[in-house]
Design a protein around this motif. Structure first.
Motif, PDB file in Angstrom:
ATOM      1  N   THR A   1      52.905 -62.299  15.383  1.00 56.29           N
ATOM      2  CA  THR A   1      51.704 -61.593  15.815  1.00 56.29           C
ATOM      3  C   THR A   1      51.496 -60.282  15.061  1.00 56.29           C
ATOM      4  OG1 THR A   1      52.980 -60.500  17.556  1.00 56.29           O
ATOM      5  CG2 THR A   1      51.840 -62.539  18.151  1.00 56.29           C
ATOM      6  N   GLY A   2      52.470 -59.910  14.221  1.00 55.81           N
ATOM      7  CA  GLY A   2      52.532 -58.569  13.651  1.00 55.81           C
ATOM      8  C   GLY A   2      51.261 -58.033  13.039  1.00 55.81           C
ATOM      9  N   VAL A   3      50.751 -58.693  11.995  1.00 54.58           N
ATOM     10  CA  VAL A   3      49.620 -58.104  11.275  1.00 54.58           C
ATOM     11  C   VAL A   3      48.329 -58.146  12.092  1.00 54.58           C
ATOM     12  CG1 VAL A   3      50.656 -58.572   9.034  1.00 54.58           C
ATOM     13  CG2 VAL A   3      49.118 -60.261  10.029  1.00 54.58           C
ATOM     14  N   ARG A   4      48.335 -58.890  13.187  1.00 52.73           N
ATOM     15  CA  ARG A   4      47.183 -58.907  14.083  1.00 52.73           C
ATOM     16  C   ARG A   4      47.203 -57.728  15.055  1.00 52.73           C
ATOM     17  NH1 ARG A   4      46.554 -64.447  16.530  1.00 52.73           N
ATOM     18  NH2 ARG A   4      45.250 -64.824  14.703  1.00 52.73           N
ATOM     19  N   VAL A   5      48.397 -57.188  15.327  1.00 54.00           N
ATOM     20  CA  VAL A   5      48.510 -56.117  16.330  1.00 54.00           C
ATOM     21  C   VAL A   5      48.984 -54.802  15.730  1.00 54.00           C
ATOM     22  CG1 VAL A   5      48.901 -57.757  18.197  1.00 54.00           C
ATOM     23  CG2 VAL A   5      50.872 -56.809  16.971  1.00 54.00           C
ATOM     24  N   GLY A   6      48.965 -54.688  14.410  1.00 52.92           N
ATOM     25  CA  GLY A   6      49.344 -53.432  13.784  1.00 52.92           C
ATOM     26  C   GLY A   6      50.832 -53.299  13.561  1.00 52.92           C
ATOM     27  N   SER A   7      51.466 -54.361  13.065  1.00 51.34           N
ATOM     28  CA  SER A   7      52.889 -54.330  12.739  1.00 51.34           C
ATOM     29  C   SER A   7      53.133 -55.395  11.669  1.00 51.34           C
ATOM     30  CB  SER A   7      53.741 -54.589  13.988  1.00 51.34           C
ATOM     31  OG  SER A   7      55.115 -54.387  13.711  1.00 51.34           O
ATOM     32  N   ALA A   8      54.397 -55.694  11.393  1.00 49.47           N
ATOM     33  CA  ALA A   8      54.735 -56.750  10.433  1.00 49.47           C
ATOM     34  C   ALA A   8      56.105 -57.298  10.790  1.00 49.47           C
ATOM     35  CB  ALA A   8      54.730 -56.215   8.999  1.00 49.47           C
ATOM     36  N   PRO A   9      56.315 -58.616  10.651  1.00 52.39           N
ATOM     37  CA  PRO A   9      57.570 -59.251  11.071  1.00 52.39           C
ATOM     38  C   PRO A   9      58.654 -59.164   9.993  1.00 52.39           C
ATOM     39  CG  PRO A   9      56.037 -60.922  10.344  1.00 52.39           C
ATOM     40  CD  PRO A   9      55.306 -59.606  10.241  1.00 52.39           C
ATOM     41  N   VAL A  10      59.244 -57.987   9.836  1.00 53.23           N
ATOM     42  CA  VAL A  10      60.163 -57.741   8.708  1.00 53.23           C
ATOM     43  C   VAL A  10      61.604 -58.128   9.006  1.00 53.23           C
ATOM     44  CG1 VAL A  10      58.692 -55.876   7.880  1.00 53.23           C
ATOM     45  CG2 VAL A  10      60.616 -55.340   9.394  1.00 53.23           C
ATOM     46  N   LEU A  11      61.895 -58.607  10.229  1.00 55.05           N
ATOM     47  CA  LEU A  11      63.273 -58.934  10.602  1.00 55.05           C
ATOM     48  C   LEU A  11      63.481 -60.434  10.760  1.00 55.05           C
ATOM     49  CD1 LEU A  11      64.040 -56.085  13.168  1.00 55.05           C
ATOM     50  CD2 LEU A  11      64.652 -56.221  10.749  1.00 55.05           C
TER      51      LEU A  11
END
Length: 258
Positions: A127-137
């Motif tokens: 959901t990261g780039v949709r909610v202002g984050s990124a799944p880097v882990l």
């Protein structure tokens, strides 16, 4: 309410995420408690992680993104990595019993586990780039080891939702069963693992961490970038939109003049 519930069934340790009112999304204290439970139960033959209610885990608690407290968010980000590393460092096989949606950091939790068995109703995605984050882990890096680079980028970039059947076909998870058979099926897998040599299972597990370990630089640099972006306009807008149940209105790049 305890953030997690630990139940030892013979030689199997069941760890249940226990914040159903927020789909078991974790804050830094909950991530810390889960990591400690994994470490404290290394004497068990098998460790199982599952969720209370209708969700597995919705990832990091988005209220933190909306408030954008830099110290709190930094702690949550880095505790997430400590949690995933605790799973990978544990001498015991860790099974994700995915009883419902595994979204964002919840999907990365599945990726970090050694094995994953899902109920038919479970769903997966970032959901990261949709909610202002990124799944880097895991979402932008290690997931590619499971489903391939192009598919992993699709998951991370487009934030689509995938059914348990789709996840199985992609190699994301190991098995799918009817909802009411999930714990029974996980128990079967655990029983089979308990027949193996714990010493050589540990060797096999630690050896299988080769690609996870090689991704450490990616995790660290990704976390560093997330920390630098705390409080950004996109982070705050993404969290507001999530809670207001609307599409985010991110600032677009300037249009080129004709």
């Amino acid at each position: 309410m305890d953030d997690i519930v630990v139940e030892n069934r013979d030689s199997v340790c069941w760890i249940r995420l226990n914040r159903p009112e927020r789909m078991n999304a974790y804050d830094f204290e909950m991530a810390q408690a889960l990591a400690k439970a994994i470490e404290d139960n290394a004497q068990s033959g098998v460790i199982v992680i599952t969720g209370t209610g209708n969700a597995f885990c919705a990832g990091g608690f988005l209220g933190s993104l909306q408030e954008a407290d830099e110290n709190e968010l930094r702690t949550m980000f880095y505790n997430s990595l400590k949690l995933f590393d605790a799973i990978r460092r544990s001498p015991r096989p860790v099974i994700a019993a995915v009883n419902g949606p595994a979204a964002g950091g919840g999907n990365e939790l599945v990726v970090a586990c050694d094995l994953a068995i899902a109920a038919e109703s479970a769903t997966f995605g970032q959901t990261g780039v949709r909610v202002g984050s990124a799944p880097v882990l895991g979402g932008t890096n290690f997931l590619a080891m499971n489903i391939g680079e192009k598919r992993a980028k699709e998951v991370a970039f487009l934030c689509r939702k995938y059914s348990a059947a789709q996840a199985l076909d992609l190699g994301w998870i190991n098995a799918v069963v009817p909802d009411d058979e999930l714990e029974l099926e996980v128990g079967r897998w655990a029983d089979e693992l308990l027949e193996m040599s714990p010493r050589y299972l540990e060797i096999a597990k630690i050896s299988s961490n080769a690609w996870w370990n090689l991704s450490q630089e990616s995790y660290s640099s990704g976390l560093g970038m997330l920390v630098q972006a705390i409080g950004s306009e996109d982070m705050q807008e993404g969290a507001r939109a999530f809670f207001e149940k609307r599409k985010p209105r991110f600032r677009q790049s300037p249009q080129k003049e004709e």
